[in-house]
Structure formats: C-alpha cells, structure tokens
Design an enzyme around this catalytic site. Structure first.
Site, mmCIF file in Angstrom:
data_model
loop_
_atom_site.group_PDB
_atom_site.id
_atom_site.type_symbol
_atom_site.label_atom_id
_atom_site.label_comp_id
_atom_site.label_asym_id
_atom_site.label_seq_id
_atom_site.Cartn_x
_atom_site.Cartn_y
_atom_site.Cartn_z
ATOM 1 N N CYS A 1 -2.978 2.472 21.468
ATOM 2 C CA CYS A 1 -3.174 1.316 22.006
ATOM 3 C C CYS A 1 -2.069 0.175 21.469
ATOM 4 C CB CYS A 1 -4.386 0.736 21.467
ATOM 5 S SG CYS A 1 -4.600 0.031 19.843
ATOM 6 N N ASN B 1 -16.695 3.468 -20.731
ATOM 7 C CA ASN B 1 -15.713 2.599 -20.341
ATOM 8 C C ASN B 1 -14.976 2.161 -21.664
ATOM 9 O OD1 ASN B 1 -14.275 0.051 -19.851
ATOM 10 N ND2 ASN B 1 -15.508 0.240 -18.071
ATOM 11 N N CYS C 1 -6.143 2.437 12.908
ATOM 12 C CA CYS C 1 -5.890 1.296 13.921
ATOM 13 C C CYS C 1 -6.516 -0.053 13.317
ATOM 14 C CB CYS C 1 -6.084 1.463 15.358
ATOM 15 S SG CYS C 1 -5.919 0.574 16.560
ATOM 16 N N GLY D 1 -15.543 3.889 -15.914
ATOM 17 C CA GLY D 1 -14.294 3.246 -15.886
ATOM 18 C C GLY D 1 -14.415 2.374 -14.594
ATOM 19 N N THR D 2 -15.674 1.345 -14.611
ATOM 20 C CA THR D 2 -15.603 0.150 -13.648
ATOM 21 C C THR D 2 -16.033 -0.949 -14.263
ATOM 22 O OG1 THR D 2 -16.551 -0.482 -11.585
ATOM 23 C CG2 THR D 2 -17.914 0.953 -12.959
ATOM 24 N N SER D 3 -15.337 -1.984 -14.075
ATOM 25 C CA SER D 3 -15.702 -3.389 -14.512
ATOM 26 C C SER D 3 -17.020 -3.740 -14.034
ATOM 27 C CB SER D 3 -14.419 -4.427 -14.361
ATOM 28 O OG SER D 3 -14.300 -4.547 -13.108
ATOM 29 N N TYR E 1 0.937 -1.278 -0.071
ATOM 30 C CA TYR E 1 -0.043 -0.034 0.049
ATOM 31 C C TYR E 1 0.816 1.486 -0.015
ATOM 32 C CZ TYR E 1 -4.425 -2.333 0.081
ATOM 33 O OH TYR E 1 -5.657 -3.157 -0.473
ATOM 34 N N HIS F 1 -14.785 2.420 -0.685
ATOM 35 C CA HIS F 1 -13.660 1.571 -0.351
ATOM 36 C C HIS F 1 -12.767 2.215 0.290
ATOM 37 C CE1 HIS F 1 -15.059 -1.157 -3.904
ATOM 38 N NE2 HIS F 1 -15.809 -1.301 -3.048
ATOM 39 N N ARG G 1 1.636 1.814 -3.585
ATOM 40 C CA ARG G 1 0.444 2.424 -3.983
ATOM 41 C C ARG G 1 0.268 3.776 -3.647
ATOM 42 N NH1 ARG G 1 -4.442 -1.237 -3.514
ATOM 43 N NH2 ARG G 1 -5.383 0.548 -4.602
HETATM 44 P P1 OAD Z 1 -11.377 -2.694 -12.712
HETATM 45 O O1 OAD Z 1 -9.789 -2.582 -12.927
HETATM 46 O O2 OAD Z 1 -11.961 -4.005 -12.426
HETATM 47 O O3 OAD Z 1 -11.797 -2.094 -13.772
HETATM 48 C C1 OAD Z 1 -11.632 -0.913 -14.550
HETATM 49 C C2 OAD Z 1 -12.421 -0.564 -15.691
HETATM 50 O O4 OAD Z 1 -11.837 0.475 -16.274
HETATM 51 C C3 OAD Z 1 -12.448 -1.792 -16.730
HETATM 52 O O5 OAD Z 1 -13.599 -2.025 -17.129
HETATM 53 C C4 OAD Z 1 -11.444 -1.000 -18.056
HETATM 54 O O6 OAD Z 1 -11.949 -1.476 -19.123
HETATM 55 C C5 OAD Z 1 -11.899 0.492 -17.776
HETATM 56 N N1 OAD Z 1 -10.973 1.479 -18.103
HETATM 57 C C6 OAD Z 1 -9.674 1.328 -18.102
HETATM 58 N N2 OAD Z 1 -8.956 2.568 -18.451
HETATM 59 C C7 OAD Z 1 -10.199 3.372 -18.949
HETATM 60 C C8 OAD Z 1 -10.178 4.815 -19.516
HETATM 61 N N3 OAD Z 1 -8.998 5.587 -19.603
HETATM 62 N N4 OAD Z 1 -11.541 5.164 -19.480
HETATM 63 C C9 OAD Z 1 -12.719 4.483 -19.338
HETATM 64 N N5 OAD Z 1 -12.486 3.242 -18.664
HETATM 65 C C10 OAD Z 1 -11.280 2.653 -18.658
HETATM 66 O O7 OAD Z 1 -11.537 -1.526 -11.391
HETATM 67 P P2 OAD Z 1 -12.746 -1.233 -10.531
HETATM 68 O O8 OAD Z 1 -14.141 -1.639 -11.254
HETATM 69 O O9 OAD Z 1 -12.768 0.172 -9.931
HETATM 70 O O10 OAD Z 1 -11.604 -2.805 -4.560
HETATM 71 O O11 OAD Z 1 -12.618 -2.372 -9.558
HETATM 72 C C11 OAD Z 1 -13.749 -2.313 -8.338
HETATM 73 C C12 OAD Z 1 -12.787 -2.816 -6.896
HETATM 74 O O12 OAD Z 1 -12.033 -3.756 -7.280
HETATM 75 C C13 OAD Z 1 -11.664 -1.718 -6.689
HETATM 76 O O13 OAD Z 1 -12.188 -0.694 -5.971
HETATM 77 C C14 OAD Z 1 -10.712 -2.688 -5.794
HETATM 78 C C15 OAD Z 1 -10.731 -3.800 -6.476
HETATM 79 O O14 OAD Z 1 -10.508 -4.786 -6.038
HETATM 80 C C16 OAD Z 1 -10.701 -3.138 -3.430
HETATM 81 O O15 OAD Z 1 -9.714 -2.878 -3.409
HETATM 82 C C17 OAD Z 1 -11.778 -3.185 -2.240
#
Ligand code: OAD
Length: 248
Positions: free
Chosen positions: A153, A216, A130, A190-192, A70, A122, A73
């Site tokens: 603690c 996306n 802690c 931008g989320t899968s 972390y 998240h 990152r």
């Molecule tokens: P993902 O990595 O699963 O998905 C990212 C998405 O963004 C994919 O569908 C890509 O196609 C898309 N993408 C990439 N570059 C892009 C761009 N420039 N413009 C638009 N889309 C783009 O990430 P999340 O969906 O955020 O959780 O993942 C969800 C959670 O899974 C995260 O918060 C994290 C992870 O494990 C924890 O750590 C709890």
C-alpha cells in the site's frame, strides 16, 4: 523475603506444580549483552527518551529516527546469543507438566534457546509491519532517507513492537492472563514490573493463590508482594534453582 539458599517449601512447591507460568523482562537478556530499559547507568531509558523513540507520535514526527533506532537495537540483538537463564527456562518445559512462558522481550532469545509457544506481549523486533494496515511484511526495498515502504500500500513500515500508548496483542494478553489465573507457581524474572499490563500478571497470580517467585538482581516494586524474592542474576539463579529442585 530474602533467602540465601533455596527454601525447602519452595523446592517442593516447584516440584509438585502442575502448571508453572513465567514472565520475563529485559533482565533475562542482560547477560547476553542486550541493554535493559531501567537499570540506572546502562538502561536504554537512561540514555534515550522513550517519548522520542517508542510512541506512535514519535514515529509520526520523525519516522527515520525511530526506524534507525530500532535498526541499531536489531543489530545488537542479532549479535547476541541466549544465556544460561534462557537455557534453563527452555529446560523447564521438560520438567513440569505444563509451562507457559510469557515475555516482554522483543529479542526472540527464548525461542533461540529452544523454548516453544513463547507468548510475546510486546512484539518482536525482527518483524516489521505496515504502519497503516498492521500487516506483517517480510521483504521490502531499502530507501535512503526514510523507513522502507509497504510493498502493498506504500505506507511506511515500522517495527512490529508495542509502543507506549498502544494496546498489547489481545490474544497474547488473554493467554498470559489465563495462565496467571490457573498456574500454581508464577516466576517473575528480570523485570522491573513497572509497565502495565504485564506488571499486573504476578499480582494476578498471587491473588489467584499461586506461589510467586521473583528472580532479579535488584529489588523491584513487587518484591514486597511476592512469596519468594531470589536476588541475583537470572543466568545463575535459574539453572541452580532447577538443578536443586530436579536433581538428575
Ligand atoms: P526493565 O529495564 O524495566 O527492568 C529490567 C529488570 O531486570 C530490572 O529490575 C533489573 O534489576 C533486572 N536485571 C538486570 N539484569 C539482570 C540479571 N542479569 N538477572 C536478573 N535480573 C536482572 O525491563 P522490563 O521490566 O523488561 O517495553 O521493561 C518492561 C518494558 O518496558 C519493556 O518491554 C519495554 C520497556 O519500555 C516496551 O518497549 C513497550
């Protein structure tokens, strides 16, 4: 539905919306140089095992490994700046009567771009807490061979992020769900849409009657269920979409 130019009905729906809700994921920060999780070559989960780094069990087994990962990152995030996608979403707040911005990202880039009242599902990688008492801790003494310890603690500190197998912050999830129920337009950016409960929000919005717009670069598991699927980088699509919907 794949579209090349923005649909007129979509533009009118956006312009007339009273409440827009947005869910963002790692893709919105990709153009800032922050790796996503599930992109085939570059995603973090293509290079690292989530079970070793992002679970409470992993932290119990090897707290230093998890803390250091972390910290690595956090350094990437600290060097990153918001991109045109973050900026467009910050501008959107001034264009619609009500905006709810919900993010799965822990990087704080929406806030850096000027978005206010961001709902972080998240957690935030800049905060530590802690591991025993869950209290956010602002300052500590670095030690060599382990994560730092809680000054109150003595327990280990951990990043204030949600790990696999953990509950989301209840108030944040409640606010996000309420927004999904009450919005007219829901943008999934931008989320899968692979991780629940966040992935359920666009479907909740759809079932409650909202127009759901996905932005996306690739198709996702909800692409077939949304009203509009806009294919491309969020840093290009969002500024263009808002500029066409609300010309100066
Ligand atoms: P993902 O990595 O699963 O998905 C990212 C998405 O963004 C994919 O569908 C890509 O196609 C898309 N993408 C990439 N570059 C892009 C761009 N420039 N413009 C638009 N889309 C783009 O990430 P999340 O969906 O955020 O959780 O993942 C969800 C959670 O899974 C995260 O918060 C994290 C992870 O494990 C924890 O750590 C709890």
């Amino acid at each position: 539905m794949m579209i090349r130019e923005f649909d007129n009905v979509l533009l009118a729906t956006l312009r007339n919306a009273r409440h827009v809700a947005v869910l963002t994921g790692a893709g919105v920060s990709a153009e800032s140089g922050i790796p996503t999780f599930r992109d085939a070559q570059t995603g973090l989960w293509a290079r690292f095992r989530a079970e070793d780094l992002a679970t409470p069990e992993a932290f119990e087994r090897d707290p230093k490994l998890v803390w250091d990962w972390y910290a690595w990152r956090r350094e990437i995030v600290a060097k990153a700046a918001p991109n045109a996608g973050h900026a467009a979403l910050a501008r959107l707040a001034g264009l619609v009567p009500r905006l709810t911005l919900v993010t799965q990202n822990v990087d704080g880039l929406h806030q850096q771009a000027g978005s206010r009242d961001v709902i972080e599902l998240h957690g935030n990688i800049h905060r530590s807490k802690c591991a025993r008492e869950n209290l956010v801790i602002d300052s500590w003494q670095d030690v060599k061979d382990s994560p730092p310890r809680c000054p109150r603690c003595g327990a280990l500190l951990r990043p204030d992020v949600v790990w696999f197998g953990e509950m989301l912050p209840a108030a944040a999830l409640e606010q996000a769900e309420a927004a999904a129920h009450s919005c007219d337009v829901f943008l999934s950016v931008g989320t899968s849409a692979a991780v629940y409960p966040a992935a359920h929000l666009p479907l909740t919005a759809r079932d409650a009657g909202a127009t759901v717009v996905e932005v996306n670069k690739d198709p996702t598991r909800i692409s077939g269920a949304v009203t509009y699927s806009l294919r491309g980088a969020s840093g290009e699509i969002l500024p263009r979409l808002f500029a066409v919907a609300w010309p100066m």
